[in-house]
Design an enzyme around this catalytic site. Structure first.
Site, PDB file in Angstrom:
ATOM      1  N   CYS A 126     -25.489  31.537  40.537  1.00  0.00           N
ATOM      2  CA  CYS A 126     -26.581  31.027  41.365  1.00  0.00           C
ATOM      3  C   CYS A 126     -27.397  29.952  40.640  1.00  0.00           C
ATOM      4  O   CYS A 126     -28.129  29.200  41.286  1.00  0.00           O
ATOM      5  CB  CYS A 126     -27.464  32.160  41.855  1.00  0.00           C
ATOM      6  SG  CYS A 126     -28.051  33.250  40.557  1.00  0.00           S
ATOM      7  N   HIS A 127     -27.241  29.840  39.336  1.00  0.00           N
ATOM      8  CA  HIS A 127     -27.924  28.769  38.607  1.00  0.00           C
ATOM      9  C   HIS A 127     -27.400  27.397  39.017  1.00  0.00           C
ATOM     10  O   HIS A 127     -28.045  26.389  38.776  1.00  0.00           O
ATOM     11  CB  HIS A 127     -27.804  28.962  37.085  1.00  0.00           C
ATOM     12  CG  HIS A 127     -26.400  29.021  36.594  1.00  0.00           C
ATOM     13  ND1 HIS A 127     -25.645  30.185  36.614  1.00  0.00           N
ATOM     14  CD2 HIS A 127     -25.591  28.062  36.084  1.00  0.00           C
ATOM     15  CE1 HIS A 127     -24.448  29.935  36.118  1.00  0.00           C
ATOM     16  NE2 HIS A 127     -24.386  28.639  35.794  1.00  0.00           N
TER      17      HIS A 127
END
Length: 171
Positions: A126-127
């Site tokens: 998700c980064h």
């Protein structure tokens, strides 16, 4: 770090930004957690935790490492759809919340909420999802000087994301 704090993890892997806590249940990884530097490494308590710890260490050494872990089913159907889209973002690239939303026919805010609810950061990267105008939030935080955004900055730098320099990430 107290024994009570470390006791909730099946293993803890030291990382350049702090540590990664690993929780396992029923021969599956049930959660990965970014931990601040006060947490120290903890040896794995079982084979699944040991496997997860080795794979996290391999990723921290080589951003091209591909995870292969038994993950407990988590989240809603919508979150799963978002996480599947996120998992398809190649290392070295980012997409915006809006781009993911358009792809899955949803809204950027809903995508952001699903990103923040991710049980398996690193495995579901998700980064690699940012705001249209900058870094965006991370792990349900948006404090630009906070620990979690520091983790996001480190991960993007580690992965050599095009267009992101260390200086730009800290703005």
């Amino acid at each position: 770090m107290s024994d009570k704090e470390s006791g909730i993890f099946s293993a803890i892997v030291e990382a350049p930004f702090g540590a990664v806590g690993i929780r396992c249940e029923n021969q599956q990884v049930s959660e990965l957690v970014y931990l601040p530097p006060r947490f120290q490494e903890k040896a794995a308590v079982d084979k699944v935790a040991e496997q997860a710890a080795k794979q996290i260490a391999a990723y921290l050494h080589d951003p091209d490492y591909r995870f292969d872990l038994p993950l407990r089913q988590a989240g809603t159907a919508f979150q799963g759809k978002v996480w599947q889209a996120i998992a398809s973002i190649p290392r070295g690239q980012v997409l915006t919340y809006g781009q993911i939303a358009k792809h899955i026919r949803s809204a950027p805010r809903a995508v952001g909420q699903a990103c923040g609810a991710n049980w398996y950061p690193l495995v579901v990267p998700c980064h690699r999802v940012t705001a249209a105008g900058g870094l965006g939030g991370f792990a349900h935080t948006d404090d630009e000087t906070g620990f979690h955004l520091g983790v996001k900055r480190w991960l993007l730098t580690h992965e050599g994301v095009a267009g992101y320099t260390q200086e730009a990430l800290w703005k």
